[in-house]
Design a protein around this motif. Structure first.
Motif, PDB file in Angstrom:
ATOM      1  N   THR A 175       0.745  -1.021   0.153  1.00 57.57           N
ATOM      2  CA  THR A 175      -0.052  -0.122  -0.012  1.00 57.57           C
ATOM      3  C   THR A 175       1.019   1.318  -0.035  1.00 57.57           C
ATOM      4  OG1 THR A 175      -0.344  -0.003   2.385  1.00 57.57           O
ATOM      5  CG2 THR A 175      -2.098  -1.178   1.230  1.00 57.57           C
ATOM      6  N   ARG A 176       1.813   1.265   0.648  1.00 57.78           N
ATOM      7  CA  ARG A 176       2.733   2.462   0.628  1.00 57.78           C
ATOM      8  C   ARG A 176       3.429   2.816  -0.715  1.00 57.78           C
ATOM      9  NH1 ARG A 176       1.035   1.472   4.913  1.00 57.78           N
ATOM     10  NH2 ARG A 176       0.686   2.688   6.827  1.00 57.78           N
ATOM     11  N   ALA A 177       3.895   1.631  -1.372  1.00 58.25           N
ATOM     12  CA  ALA A 177       4.455   1.724  -2.511  1.00 58.25           C
ATOM     13  C   ALA A 177       3.433   2.132  -3.589  1.00 58.25           C
ATOM     14  CB  ALA A 177       4.995   0.434  -3.124  1.00 58.25           C
ATOM     15  N   LEU A 178       2.337   1.716  -3.534  1.00 63.00           N
ATOM     16  CA  LEU A 178       0.940   2.371  -4.251  1.00 63.00           C
ATOM     17  C   LEU A 178       0.857   4.012  -4.155  1.00 63.00           C
ATOM     18  CD1 LEU A 178      -1.351  -0.726  -4.346  1.00 63.00           C
ATOM     19  CD2 LEU A 178      -0.323   0.197  -6.325  1.00 63.00           C
ATOM     20  N   GLY A 179       0.962   4.094  -2.908  1.00 64.64           N
ATOM     21  CA  GLY A 179       0.663   5.636  -2.472  1.00 64.64           C
ATOM     22  C   GLY A 179       1.809   6.363  -2.965  1.00 64.64           C
ATOM     23  N   ALA A 180       2.972   5.895  -3.051  1.00 60.68           N
ATOM     24  CA  ALA A 180       4.032   6.961  -3.458  1.00 60.68           C
ATOM     25  C   ALA A 180       3.882   7.020  -4.919  1.00 60.68           C
ATOM     26  CB  ALA A 180       5.489   6.135  -2.991  1.00 60.68           C
ATOM     27  N   PHE A 181       3.765   6.143  -5.519  1.00 66.68           N
ATOM     28  CA  PHE A 181       3.666   6.140  -6.993  1.00 66.68           C
ATOM     29  C   PHE A 181       2.299   7.246  -7.326  1.00 66.68           C
ATOM     30  CE2 PHE A 181       1.357   4.782 -10.903  1.00 66.68           C
ATOM     31  CZ  PHE A 181       2.263   5.299 -11.707  1.00 66.68           C
ATOM     32  N   GLN A 182       1.308   7.141  -6.704  1.00 61.87           N
ATOM     33  CA  GLN A 182       0.145   7.827  -7.187  1.00 61.87           C
ATOM     34  C   GLN A 182       0.545   9.308  -6.600  1.00 61.87           C
ATOM     35  OE1 GLN A 182      -3.870   5.879  -6.376  1.00 61.87           O
ATOM     36  NE2 GLN A 182      -2.412   4.683  -5.180  1.00 61.87           N
ATOM     37  N   ARG A 183       1.253   9.336  -5.922  1.00 63.66           N
ATOM     38  CA  ARG A 183       1.581  11.092  -5.527  1.00 63.66           C
ATOM     39  C   ARG A 183       2.129  11.419  -6.564  1.00 63.66           C
ATOM     40  NH1 ARG A 183       1.761   8.709  -0.329  1.00 63.66           N
ATOM     41  NH2 ARG A 183      -0.021   9.507   0.884  1.00 63.66           N
ATOM     42  N   THR A 184       2.957  10.885  -7.351  1.00 67.42           N
ATOM     43  CA  THR A 184       3.856  11.693  -8.348  1.00 67.42           C
ATOM     44  C   THR A 184       2.982  11.781  -9.569  1.00 67.42           C
ATOM     45  OG1 THR A 184       4.465   9.608  -9.587  1.00 67.42           O
ATOM     46  CG2 THR A 184       5.715  10.065  -7.840  1.00 67.42           C
ATOM     47  N   LEU A 185       1.604  11.572  -9.640  1.00 69.39           N
ATOM     48  CA  LEU A 185       0.671  11.954 -10.773  1.00 69.39           C
ATOM     49  C   LEU A 185       0.379  13.094 -10.887  1.00 69.39           C
ATOM     50  CD1 LEU A 185      -1.312   8.451 -10.794  1.00 69.39           C
ATOM     51  CD2 LEU A 185       0.848   8.951 -11.997  1.00 69.39           C
ATOM     52  N   ILE A 186       1.084  14.138 -11.091  1.00 67.99           N
ATOM     53  CA  ILE A 186       0.926  15.373 -11.054  1.00 67.99           C
ATOM     54  C   ILE A 186       0.769  16.253 -12.550  1.00 67.99           C
ATOM     55  CG2 ILE A 186       1.813  17.705 -10.429  1.00 67.99           C
ATOM     56  CD1 ILE A 186       3.351  16.314  -8.072  1.00 67.99           C
ATOM     57  N   SER A 187      -0.245  16.953 -12.523  1.00 70.73           N
ATOM     58  CA  SER A 187      -0.612  17.306 -14.206  1.00 70.73           C
ATOM     59  C   SER A 187      -0.704  18.686 -13.781  1.00 70.73           C
ATOM     60  CB  SER A 187      -1.843  16.715 -14.331  1.00 70.73           C
ATOM     61  OG  SER A 187      -2.274  17.320 -15.514  1.00 70.73           O
TER      62      SER A 187
END
Length: 385
Positions: A175-187
């Motif tokens: 869950t923490r790896a998934l959260g870290a990746f999703q935080r980079t989805l910056i538009s």
């Protein structure tokens, strides 16, 4: 020059980490955009982000190898799925439309209606274990599925690298790896951004400029809820003194009182029990809205013109079925949804403005794309949107 094009060509997997400082992560964002907040127990590292990207696209994280996170959140659609309602394993249809993940790290509320889900790590548990409706189907099968992932040579190296203090693959690290990746989805590199923040006066069409004026006009009231840098009043950055949590009843249904009602209509009351929360749902961001149809939490609006027509009418009329009623008459409807009378030309201009919020680089950035090679077990039988 396109706004900080070099910054958006950065592949996150190669983001620099200062030697000996594991939480030093280089955000691929312009200087005017503060990064999202990061939980103390999940500091950002490039290794963790890259691991999260692989998990996000791995269909083996579902009970039958058919559903990955990316099945409901496709990059080309700003991480939505193009369906009215999301679909899980065995073709199970969900109760909600899959929301965009663009800038999701900035949202203090990360589901449509549950005010208690305030982190991406917590939210990941819902699709993974939820069984009403079933999404990825891990409930009771997590040991089997985690053993499946441990057998992959990539994960055998990636988990210890990303979590040296806790090298085994388990629910905490997944869950923490998934959260870290999703935080980079910056538009933040749309035509409007280049116009507004980089001084490119020709980045917007004349119609979009007129639409901007209408969007921020008191007659239309769009900006009262779709405000700020991400066009939502659901926002928190690393510099925010507090979190803004916008939830509203927009007159989609006229259902209230007590008793059993369709989950499509209830919203936040389902979690709080407070009558005043009937029909309240999170304000979504309008970034990339032109590619995230259908709209609303129930996917009931097919086009941007349909959305504008809904607000112009001050609510929706449903003639029959379990949702029958006149949404404009709902006693729980937000007072800002008062209706207005636009001309066809004004609607065209508003749509042009909303289309200018599309970030084409975000939709194709390889840092956010599927890392698995064709034919890999992670991609077997994945159901594509």
């Amino acid at each position: 020059m396109r706004l900080l094009a070099a910054a958006f060509s950065v592949v996150i997997a190669s983001a620099a980490i200062a030697a000996g400082v594991p939480d030093h992560f280089v955000w691929p964002i312009p200087a005017w955009m503060p990064p999202p907040p990061v939980p103390d127990d999940n500091p950002m590292t490039a290794a963790k982000v890259e691991l999260g990207r692989h998990l996000f696209y791995d269909a083996r994280l579902s009970a039958d190898n058919t559903i990955a996170c990316a099945s409901c959140h496709a990059q080309k659609l700003a991480f939505t799925d193009g369906r009215e309602l999301a679909v899980g394993i065995n073709g199970t249809v969900a109760f909600r439309n899959a929301p965009s993940l663009a800038n999701v790290g900035y949202f203090p509320l990360v589901t449509w209606a549950n005010p208690h889900v305030g982190s991406l790590e917590f939210q990941a548990l819902i699709p993974i274990f939820g069984d009403n409706p079933e999404e990825m189907g891990l409930n009771g099968k997590e040991n089997e599925i985690f053993a499946r992932l441990r057998a992959d040579p990539f994960y055998a190296e990636a988990f210890p690298e990303a979590f040296p203090e806790r090298p085994d693959l388990d629910l905490f690290t997944v869950t923490r790896a998934l959260g870290a990746f999703q935080r980079t989805l910056i538009s933040v590199n749309s035509s409007y951004d280049r116009f507004k923040y980089a001084g490119e006066k020709n980045a917007l069409s004349d119609a979009a400029k007129r639409g901007e004026q209408l969007f921020f006009d008191h007659r239309f009231e769009c900006y009262h809820c779709h405000t700020g840098i991400h066009f939502t009043n659901n926002l928190q950055t690393s510099r925010s003194a507090f979190a803004e949590t916008g939830m509203h009843n927009t007159g989609l249904y006229n259902i209230g009182g007590t008793g059993d009602y369709p989950r499509q209509a209830t919203g936040m009351i389902e979690f709080t029990g407070a009558p005043s929360d009937m029909g309240k749902f999170r304000t979504p961001s309008l970034r990339n809205v032109a590619v995230t149809a259908p709209y609303f939490h129930d996917g009931s609006a097919r086009t941007l013109r349909d959305v504008i027509d809904h607000y112009a009418a001050g609510g929706r009329t449903i003639k029959d079925g379990p949702y029958a009623g006149i949404g404009a008459r709902s006693p729980y409807k937000d007072g800002m949804i008062a209706g207005f009378q636009p001309t066809d030309k004004e609607i065209d201009d508003l749509v042009a403005f909303l289309e200018s919020l599309t970030d084409e680089d975000f939709l194709s950035n390889p840092a956010y794309s599927d890392p698995w090679p064709a034919g890999h077990p992670a991609t077997i039988e994945r159901v594509s949107p």
